[in-house]
Design a protein around this motif. Structure first.
Motif, PDB file in Angstrom:
ATOM      1  N   VAL A  46       0.849  -1.205   0.000  1.00 20.34           N
ATOM      2  CA  VAL A  46       0.000   0.000   0.000  1.00 20.34           C
ATOM      3  C   VAL A  46       0.880   1.249   0.000  1.00 20.34           C
ATOM      4  N   ARG A  47       1.957   1.204   0.767  1.00 18.31           N
ATOM      5  CA  ARG A  47       2.836   2.371   0.825  1.00 18.31           C
ATOM      6  C   ARG A  47       3.507   2.624  -0.524  1.00 18.31           C
ATOM      7  N   GLU A  48       3.876   1.542  -1.197  1.00 14.58           N
ATOM      8  CA  GLU A  48       4.520   1.737  -2.506  1.00 14.58           C
ATOM      9  C   GLU A  48       3.504   2.206  -3.546  1.00 14.58           C
ATOM     10  N   ASN A  49       2.300   1.702  -3.415  1.00 16.91           N
ATOM     11  CA  ASN A  49       1.199   2.085  -4.309  1.00 16.91           C
ATOM     12  C   ASN A  49       0.951   3.595  -4.269  1.00 16.91           C
ATOM     13  N   GLU A  50       1.240   4.208  -3.114  1.00 20.22           N
ATOM     14  CA  GLU A  50       1.008   5.647  -2.942  1.00 20.22           C
ATOM     15  C   GLU A  50       1.785   6.470  -3.971  1.00 20.22           C
ATOM     16  N   THR A  51       3.008   6.025  -4.259  1.00 24.42           N
ATOM     17  CA  THR A  51       3.820   6.728  -5.255  1.00 24.42           C
ATOM     18  C   THR A  51       3.115   6.723  -6.609  1.00 24.42           C
ATOM     19  N   ALA A  52       2.550   5.568  -6.962  1.00 26.35           N
ATOM     20  CA  ALA A  52       1.835   5.454  -8.237  1.00 26.35           C
ATOM     21  C   ALA A  52       0.606   6.364  -8.240  1.00 26.35           C
ATOM     22  N   ILE A  53      -0.087   6.433  -7.100  1.00 23.28           N
ATOM     23  CA  ILE A  53      -1.268   7.301  -7.016  1.00 23.28           C
ATOM     24  C   ILE A  53      -0.858   8.755  -7.212  1.00 23.28           C
ATOM     25  N   ILE A  81     -14.340  19.069 -16.910  1.00 19.46           N
ATOM     26  CA  ILE A  81     -12.914  19.182 -16.558  1.00 19.46           C
ATOM     27  C   ILE A  81     -12.754  19.646 -15.108  1.00 19.46           C
ATOM     28  N   LEU A  82     -13.603  20.585 -14.693  1.00 20.90           N
ATOM     29  CA  LEU A  82     -13.526  21.031 -13.294  1.00 20.90           C
ATOM     30  C   LEU A  82     -13.892  19.888 -12.338  1.00 20.90           C
ATOM     31  N   ALA A  83     -14.884  19.092 -12.735  1.00 15.80           N
ATOM     32  CA  ALA A  83     -15.270  17.934 -11.913  1.00 15.80           C
ATOM     33  C   ALA A  83     -14.099  16.954 -11.818  1.00 15.80           C
ATOM     34  N   VAL A  84     -13.417  16.739 -12.941  1.00 12.28           N
ATOM     35  CA  VAL A  84     -12.268  15.821 -12.953  1.00 12.28           C
ATOM     36  C   VAL A  84     -11.194  16.304 -11.969  1.00 12.28           C
ATOM     37  N   ILE A  85     -10.930  17.607 -11.973  1.00 12.61           N
ATOM     38  CA  ILE A  85      -9.907  18.150 -11.071  1.00 12.61           C
ATOM     39  C   ILE A  85     -10.294  17.883  -9.613  1.00 12.61           C
ATOM     40  N   LYS A  86     -11.578  18.087  -9.301  1.00 10.66           N
ATOM     41  CA  LYS A  86     -12.017  17.876  -7.922  1.00 10.66           C
ATOM     42  C   LYS A  86     -12.031  16.391  -7.549  1.00 10.66           C
ATOM     43  N   ILE A  87     -12.530  15.567  -8.461  1.00 15.27           N
ATOM     44  CA  ILE A  87     -12.588  14.122  -8.193  1.00 15.27           C
ATOM     45  C   ILE A  87     -11.174  13.577  -7.998  1.00 15.27           C
ATOM     46  N   ASN A  88     -10.267  14.064  -8.820  1.00 11.49           N
ATOM     47  CA  ASN A  88      -8.868  13.669  -8.715  1.00 11.49           C
ATOM     48  C   ASN A  88      -8.316  13.954  -7.309  1.00 11.49           C
ATOM     49  N   GLY A  89      -8.658  15.125  -6.771  1.00 11.16           N
ATOM     50  CA  GLY A  89      -8.234  15.473  -5.411  1.00 11.16           C
ATOM     51  C   GLY A  89      -8.841  14.536  -4.379  1.00 11.16           C
ATOM     52  N   ASP A  90     -10.111  14.183  -4.556  1.00 12.49           N
ATOM     53  CA  ASP A  90     -10.742  13.259  -3.606  1.00 12.49           C
ATOM     54  C   ASP A  90     -10.115  11.867  -3.689  1.00 12.49           C
ATOM     55  N   LEU A  91      -9.793  11.428  -4.888  1.00 16.50           N
ATOM     56  CA  LEU A  91      -9.171  10.103  -5.032  1.00 16.50           C
ATOM     57  C   LEU A  91      -7.801  10.088  -4.352  1.00 16.50           C
ATOM     58  N   GLU A  92      -7.088  11.187  -4.489  1.00 21.97           N
ATOM     59  CA  GLU A  92      -5.776  11.254  -3.841  1.00 21.97           C
ATOM     60  C   GLU A  92      -5.929  11.162  -2.323  1.00 21.97           C
ATOM     61  N   ARG A  93      -6.960  11.824  -1.809  1.00 24.01           N
ATOM     62  CA  ARG A  93      -7.174  11.782  -0.352  1.00 24.01           C
ATOM     63  C   ARG A  93      -7.643  10.398   0.093  1.00 24.01           C
ATOM     64  N   ILE A  94      -8.368   9.696  -0.769  1.00 28.86           N
ATOM     65  CA  ILE A  94      -8.727   8.305  -0.459  1.00 28.86           C
ATOM     66  C   ILE A  94      -7.445   7.482  -0.327  1.00 28.86           C
ATOM     67  N   GLY A  95      -6.519   7.714  -1.244  1.00 27.86           N
ATOM     68  CA  GLY A  95      -5.231   7.023  -1.174  1.00 27.86           C
ATOM     69  C   GLY A  95      -4.486   7.336   0.126  1.00 27.86           C
ATOM     70  N   ASP A  96      -4.526   8.604   0.537  1.00 27.99           N
ATOM     71  CA  ASP A  96      -3.884   9.005   1.803  1.00 27.99           C
ATOM     72  C   ASP A  96      -4.489   8.247   2.983  1.00 27.99           C
ATOM     73  N   GLN A  97      -5.801   8.159   2.999  1.00 27.98           N
ATOM     74  CA  GLN A  97      -6.471   7.475   4.117  1.00 27.98           C
ATOM     75  C   GLN A  97      -6.142   5.982   4.097  1.00 27.98           C
ATOM     76  N   ALA A  98      -6.057   5.406   2.897  1.00 31.13           N
ATOM     77  CA  ALA A  98      -5.693   3.987   2.804  1.00 31.13           C
ATOM     78  C   ALA A  98      -4.282   3.788   3.365  1.00 31.13           C
ATOM     79  N   MET A  99      -3.396   4.728   3.041  1.00 34.22           N
ATOM     80  CA  MET A  99      -2.035   4.605   3.555  1.00 34.22           C
ATOM     81  C   MET A  99      -2.028   4.730   5.079  1.00 34.22           C
TER      82      MET A  99
END
Lengths: 223, 223
Positions: A46-53, A81-99
């Protein structure tokens, strides 16, 4: 011709975002697996996956920015496109929480395992279903699916409240397992936050399709 | 002429964002005050303030969206508007965390007050300074100030770790105060998250000015 090219680029942007979503979803599933199986190797994965995220997030953001700069999109394309930018930020934060879950799991491997009154696996499944449905709503441009994700959020808020209450009681009765209980309180909270991010994604899908700002019709759910 | 008008609108957008920032900053200060003074009235104020924050967030987002749609800005102006959208999201999350602190404080008023090994007031001041500096870097377009905010983040991460360790020990020795200790563990975590959002804002300011994506040069700080 240029418009066709533009729509191909939008499709490519969506594909990049879906790859990002797959990584985030994968991170959550793996982190919960690591907890359930008490497996240090999965924590490390999971920690290594974070780099890919993080790399995927940057790619999506850069492409979205370029499309905005070069194509000057209007109306629904701009909202997409604006939705994509926001969704992208939420996905990154999901990755943070998983880590965060993976890091806590690793810390728990050094202390005795105890039976705790919380079903992290079930909460993880539930949060995973919410992420999947939110991404499906994006893929299909389906507001009804997006609405269903928003409806699911109350349930996991409730699971988190129940888990927290049970674990707090346990700490009071058996202080010797306080560390284990505390760590799972934080994990339960992480899963509830992951569900919030899935809800944000669903809300952004609705904004993209309907153009309405629905964000604050929801009651902010803070446990 | 139209460009002059456009730059007036950008200045107006910045003013709206500053008003949003003031509300978020105010929310954090009030929430910490409510905790320090054990004042239910201030808790209530923070909750009502949330509605104003949500309204301010919507206004900023709508104006940013309109500027993107109508003015099709390029290069640094486009980066500025995208930075505003992201900063706006971080400020809203700062408001959420402040509300979470206020809700926990209110819950703690129903249980006995105990002396706890955590200096919430000091952590609140520190996080408040980070927000202020991040907004100053935005106001003045100053990358050096923005960098200084990023440098401040390690310190509050450390405060949070120390607080958590001390409070966990206390729970083990005095399980009868587990509820109080748990609530402050979560508050300490909220303040650390608020500092993360200030760091995100500083990073977005650097992106606006330099055009570089500096986000993942930072190590993700997850306690």
């Amino acid at each position: 011709m240029p418009r066709i090219h533009f729509h191909q680029q939008l499709a490519e942007l969506k594909d990049k975002l879906l790859a990002m979503a797959a990584l985030a979803q994968q991170a959550v599933e793996s982190a919960v697996d690591a907890y359930v199986q008490r497996d240090e190797g999965i924590c490390q994965y999971v920690r290594e996956n974070e780099t890919a995220i993080n790399a995927a997030q940057r790619e999506v953001d850069e492409m979205a920015y370029e499309l905005l700069a070069k194509e000057q999109p209007m109306a629904i394309d701009l909202r997409f496109i604006l939705a994509v930018i926001k969704i992208n930020g939420d996905l990154e934060r999901i990755g943070d929480q998983a880590m965060s879950i993976a890091i806590r799991t690793k810390e728990m491997l050094d202390i005795p395992a105890v039976v705790l009154p919380v079903d992290i696996e079930n909460m993880g499944d539930y949060a995973g279903r919410m992420i999947r449905a939110s991404i499906q709503s994006l893929l299909e441009g389906d507001c009804q699916v997006a609405e269903s994700v928003r409806d699911m959020d109350d349930e996991i808020d409730q699971m988190n409240r129940v888990a927290r209450a049970g674990l707090t009681q346990m700490i009071q009765k058996q202080p010797e397992v306080a560390e284990q209980a505390l760590q799972t309180i934080m994990m339960s909270r992480s899963l509830e936050r992951i569900a919030d991010h899935a809800t944000n994604i669903a809300t952004d899908v609705i904004f993209w399709i309907r153009g309405a700002d629905v964000r604050h019709q929801l009651n902010a759910a803070i446990d």
